[in-house]
Design a protein around this motif. Structure first.
Motif, PDB file in Angstrom:
ATOM      1  N   GLY A 156      43.714 -34.893  12.263  1.00 49.66           N
ATOM      2  CA  GLY A 156      43.576 -33.659  11.501  1.00 49.66           C
ATOM      3  C   GLY A 156      44.902 -33.018  11.184  1.00 49.66           C
ATOM      4  O   GLY A 156      45.191 -32.681  10.027  1.00 49.66           O
ATOM      5  N   VAL A 157      45.742 -32.843  12.207  1.00 51.72           N
ATOM      6  CA  VAL A 157      47.055 -32.233  11.984  1.00 51.72           C
ATOM      7  C   VAL A 157      47.881 -33.096  11.037  1.00 51.72           C
ATOM      8  O   VAL A 157      48.553 -32.596  10.130  1.00 51.72           O
ATOM      9  CB  VAL A 157      47.783 -32.030  13.325  1.00 51.72           C
ATOM     10  N   THR A 158      47.819 -34.413  11.227  1.00 46.48           N
ATOM     11  CA  THR A 158      48.570 -35.328  10.357  1.00 46.48           C
ATOM     12  C   THR A 158      48.068 -35.261   8.924  1.00 46.48           C
ATOM     13  O   THR A 158      48.850 -35.165   7.974  1.00 46.48           O
ATOM     14  CB  THR A 158      48.454 -36.765  10.885  1.00 46.48           C
ATOM     15  N   ALA A 159      46.740 -35.325   8.740  1.00 46.14           N
ATOM     16  CA  ALA A 159      46.180 -35.298   7.383  1.00 46.14           C
ATOM     17  C   ALA A 159      46.447 -33.964   6.704  1.00 46.14           C
ATOM     18  O   ALA A 159      46.796 -33.912   5.516  1.00 46.14           O
ATOM     19  CB  ALA A 159      44.680 -35.589   7.438  1.00 46.14           C
ATOM     20  N   TYR A 160      46.291 -32.878   7.441  1.00 47.27           N
ATOM     21  CA  TYR A 160      46.536 -31.546   6.869  1.00 47.27           C
ATOM     22  C   TYR A 160      47.960 -31.438   6.338  1.00 47.27           C
ATOM     23  O   TYR A 160      48.181 -31.029   5.189  1.00 47.27           O
ATOM     24  CB  TYR A 160      46.290 -30.477   7.931  1.00 47.27           C
ATOM     25  N   HIS A 161      48.929 -31.803   7.166  1.00 50.67           N
ATOM     26  CA  HIS A 161      50.326 -31.665   6.724  1.00 50.67           C
ATOM     27  C   HIS A 161      50.702 -32.731   5.694  1.00 50.67           C
ATOM     28  O   HIS A 161      51.532 -32.474   4.815  1.00 50.67           O
ATOM     29  CB  HIS A 161      51.263 -31.689   7.922  1.00 50.67           C
ATOM     30  N   GLY A 162      50.079 -33.918   5.783  1.00 45.32           N
ATOM     31  CA  GLY A 162      50.319 -34.912   4.739  1.00 45.32           C
ATOM     32  C   GLY A 162      49.913 -34.410   3.372  1.00 45.32           C
ATOM     33  O   GLY A 162      50.553 -34.692   2.368  1.00 45.32           O
ATOM     34  N   MET A 267      53.958 -39.588  -0.514  1.00 44.87           N
ATOM     35  CA  MET A 267      53.985 -39.035   0.837  1.00 44.87           C
ATOM     36  C   MET A 267      53.710 -40.154   1.832  1.00 44.87           C
ATOM     37  O   MET A 267      52.648 -40.784   1.814  1.00 44.87           O
ATOM     38  CB  MET A 267      52.947 -37.921   0.986  1.00 44.87           C
ATOM     39  N   VAL A 268      54.669 -40.418   2.695  1.00 44.42           N
ATOM     40  CA  VAL A 268      54.577 -41.493   3.684  1.00 44.42           C
ATOM     41  C   VAL A 268      53.981 -40.939   4.969  1.00 44.42           C
ATOM     42  O   VAL A 268      54.554 -40.062   5.613  1.00 44.42           O
ATOM     43  CB  VAL A 268      55.969 -42.094   3.961  1.00 44.42           C
ATOM     44  N   VAL A 269      52.800 -41.456   5.333  1.00 43.82           N
ATOM     45  CA  VAL A 269      52.144 -41.063   6.581  1.00 43.82           C
ATOM     46  C   VAL A 269      51.829 -42.301   7.415  1.00 43.82           C
ATOM     47  O   VAL A 269      52.215 -42.411   8.569  1.00 43.82           O
ATOM     48  CB  VAL A 269      50.861 -40.252   6.315  1.00 43.82           C
ATOM     49  N   GLY A 270      51.103 -43.266   6.831  1.00 45.53           N
ATOM     50  CA  GLY A 270      50.753 -44.488   7.545  1.00 45.53           C
ATOM     51  C   GLY A 270      51.971 -45.363   7.793  1.00 45.53           C
ATOM     52  O   GLY A 270      52.946 -45.335   7.045  1.00 45.53           O
ATOM     53  N   ILE A 271      51.912 -46.159   8.862  1.00 44.65           N
ATOM     54  CA  ILE A 271      53.065 -46.944   9.308  1.00 44.65           C
ATOM     55  C   ILE A 271      52.713 -48.428   9.325  1.00 44.65           C
ATOM     56  O   ILE A 271      52.066 -48.909  10.263  1.00 44.65           O
ATOM     57  CB  ILE A 271      53.515 -46.505  10.706  1.00 44.65           C
ATOM     58  N   PRO A 272      53.124 -49.192   8.290  1.00 40.51           N
ATOM     59  CA  PRO A 272      52.892 -50.642   8.304  1.00 40.51           C
ATOM     60  C   PRO A 272      53.738 -51.328   9.369  1.00 40.51           C
ATOM     61  O   PRO A 272      54.704 -50.765   9.891  1.00 40.51           O
ATOM     62  CB  PRO A 272      53.320 -51.079   6.897  1.00 40.51           C
ATOM     63  N   ARG A 273      53.372 -52.564   9.669  1.00 35.89           N
ATOM     64  CA  ARG A 273      54.177 -53.331  10.625  1.00 35.89           C
ATOM     65  C   ARG A 273      55.580 -53.570  10.078  1.00 35.89           C
ATOM     66  O   ARG A 273      56.558 -53.564  10.820  1.00 35.89           O
ATOM     67  CB  ARG A 273      53.520 -54.684  10.905  1.00 35.89           C
ATOM     68  N   GLN A 274      55.665 -53.827   8.749  1.00 35.36           N
ATOM     69  CA  GLN A 274      56.944 -54.161   8.145  1.00 35.36           C
ATOM     70  C   GLN A 274      57.596 -52.906   7.557  1.00 35.36           C
ATOM     71  O   GLN A 274      56.912 -51.980   7.137  1.00 35.36           O
ATOM     72  CB  GLN A 274      56.765 -55.183   7.019  1.00 35.36           C
ATOM     73  N   PRO A 275      58.934 -52.878   7.497  1.00 42.57           N
ATOM     74  CA  PRO A 275      59.609 -51.757   6.838  1.00 42.57           C
ATOM     75  C   PRO A 275      59.211 -51.677   5.365  1.00 42.57           C
ATOM     76  O   PRO A 275      58.903 -52.689   4.725  1.00 42.57           O
ATOM     77  CB  PRO A 275      61.096 -52.100   6.980  1.00 42.57           C
ATOM     78  N   ARG A 289      59.519 -39.155  -6.135  1.00 35.16           N
ATOM     79  CA  ARG A 289      60.169 -38.691  -4.922  1.00 35.16           C
ATOM     80  C   ARG A 289      59.438 -39.262  -3.705  1.00 35.16           C
ATOM     81  O   ARG A 289      58.272 -39.616  -3.792  1.00 35.16           O
ATOM     82  CB  ARG A 289      60.150 -37.158  -4.855  1.00 35.16           C
ATOM     83  N   VAL A 290      60.133 -39.330  -2.598  1.00 33.98           N
ATOM     84  CA  VAL A 290      59.562 -39.838  -1.352  1.00 33.98           C
ATOM     85  C   VAL A 290      59.753 -38.786  -0.266  1.00 33.98           C
ATOM     86  O   VAL A 290      60.840 -38.213  -0.129  1.00 33.98           O
ATOM     87  CB  VAL A 290      60.214 -41.164  -0.906  1.00 33.98           C
ATOM     88  N   LYS A 291      58.688 -38.546   0.474  1.00 33.32           N
ATOM     89  CA  LYS A 291      58.735 -37.578   1.557  1.00 33.32           C
ATOM     90  C   LYS A 291      57.876 -38.107   2.701  1.00 33.32           C
ATOM     91  O   LYS A 291      57.010 -38.958   2.483  1.00 33.32           O
ATOM     92  CB  LYS A 291      58.188 -36.226   1.061  1.00 33.32           C
ATOM     93  N   GLY A 292      58.115 -37.624   3.901  1.00 36.13           N
ATOM     94  CA  GLY A 292      57.326 -38.053   5.046  1.00 36.13           C
ATOM     95  C   GLY A 292      56.609 -36.896   5.696  1.00 36.13           C
ATOM     96  O   GLY A 292      56.996 -35.731   5.564  1.00 36.13           O
TER      97      GLY A 292
END
Length: 346
Positions: A156-162, A267-275, A289-292
């Motif tokens: 929830g906190v992650t999705a809200y701020h994402g 908006m980068v939230v999920g984390i793949p195995r690869q860079p 633009r790219v943001k996290g």
């Protein structure tokens, strides 16, 4: 007490009997009401080069939890809680909570270098009781139940701020990439903020959930060969922000094609195995633009939780007994889960 513990020696979960811990001065002992599974928990079982660090072994997994205070320490922060308080909490511990990084970025970058994450480097919440740092906890607002609200304290906190950190205006277009455990909450937050939403996923059950949560359009990016063209047409040139909740590198590679050129945000939230691989020319020339956005701190947890209570944001939670956490992991890996999966304790 019983606890589901990951053991790196055989890369498996074991349901172990472990002692009930005692809180230190700044801590709370919480009887867990609900613990839910996050994709980053599953990353324990797979090779990754994204900085996931295992500490003690074996370790009780889980970093999404809610419950009831049983005992509190004597510090100022801990003494604000009383026995019986329904609480939620997040998982960064052993950090100072006072440096600029802790207050403005994330506790992971605490200047002390001592931060540990419960569920990974210290025991987490798939257990009957857990220790939490009182500075990372809050009393649940009215309307949130400690037997069901656990997913809000990471997902929830992650999705809200994402969603919120994209800074869009009501009426603008947002793509929610990945409509599962995080994304179905992201759709709800985006609609509550007044955005028009396109849900993208490769699982039809996740897309059905996105529609149930209010998405204006949904597309299966694996089976619909024209999904990018359709998104561009619907939005009149591309979405204003694409929030990626998945662990799929391909979904990141595809995302720029549906973002409005010159104005849009990835908006980068999920984390793949690869860079991730980004085209430097695209970034330099302002194509997008790219943001996290991260899973939250004690400083930005409260707005997300209070917004959730006010707007009746509810996780879709499928419940299992503690013994079935390995089954939950299998369902998540096979993309057969809908919403969030969790254990509800008596």
């Amino acid at each position: 007490m019983k606890a589901q513990q990951y053991d790196a020696r055989d890369n498996k979960l074991h349901l172990n009997e472990v002692p009930i811990p005692e809180p230190r001065d700044h801590e709370l002992l919480v009887k867990i009401g609900c613990a839910s599974l996050c994709h980053s928990d599953v990353m324990l079982f797979e090779p990754n080069d994204q900085g996931l660090i295992l500490g003690q072994n074996p370790v009780t997994i889980g970093h999404e939890g809610t419950g009831t205070v049983v005992k509190s320490g004597s510090s100022e922060a801990a003494s604000k809680f009383k026995e019986g308080d329904a609480v939620g909490f997040i998982c960064a511990v052993e950090c100072c909570f006072e440096c600029k990084q802790c207050k403005q970025t994330h506790n992971a970058w605490c200047e002390t270098g001592k931060t540990k994450m419960q569920g990974f480097s210290l025991d987490g919440y798939f257990a009957e009781y857990a220790i939490v740092d009182a500075r990372e906890a809050m009393v649940l607002p009215q309307g949130l139940d400690p037997k069901s609200a656990a997913p809000l304290f990471c997902a929830g906190v992650t999705a809200y701020h994402g969603v919120e950190d994209c800074g869009l205006e009501p009426g603008q277009w947002m793509a929610i990439i990945g409509c599962g455990g995080l994304g179905h909450l992201g759709v709800q937050y985006a609609k509550a903020m007044g955005y028009k939403v396109i849900g993208l996923d490769i699982a039809d059950q996740a897309l059905e959930e996105a529609k149930n949560c209010g998405a204006d359009h949904v597309f299966n990016s694996m089976t619909d060969q024209d999904w990018k063209k359709k998104v561009i047409e619907i939005t009149g040139g591309g979405v204003d922000a694409a929030v990626n909740f998945t662990a799929s590198k391909k979904s990141y590679d595809d995302a720029p094609d549906i973002i409005r050129p010159g104005l849009g945000l990835l908006m980068v939230v999920g984390i793949p195995r690869q860079p991730l691989t980004l085209n430097a020319l695209d970034i330099a020339l302002g194509r997008y633009r790219v943001k996290g956005s991260n899973n939250g701190t004690c400083y930005n947890m409260r707005p997300a939780i209070e917004f959730s209570a006010k707007h009746n944001i509810k996780p879709h939670l499928s419940t299992y007994p503690l013994e079935d956490v390995p089954k939950m992991v299998e369902l998540m890996n096979s993309h057969k889960a809908q919403g969030r999966m969790g254990v509800v304790f008596d």
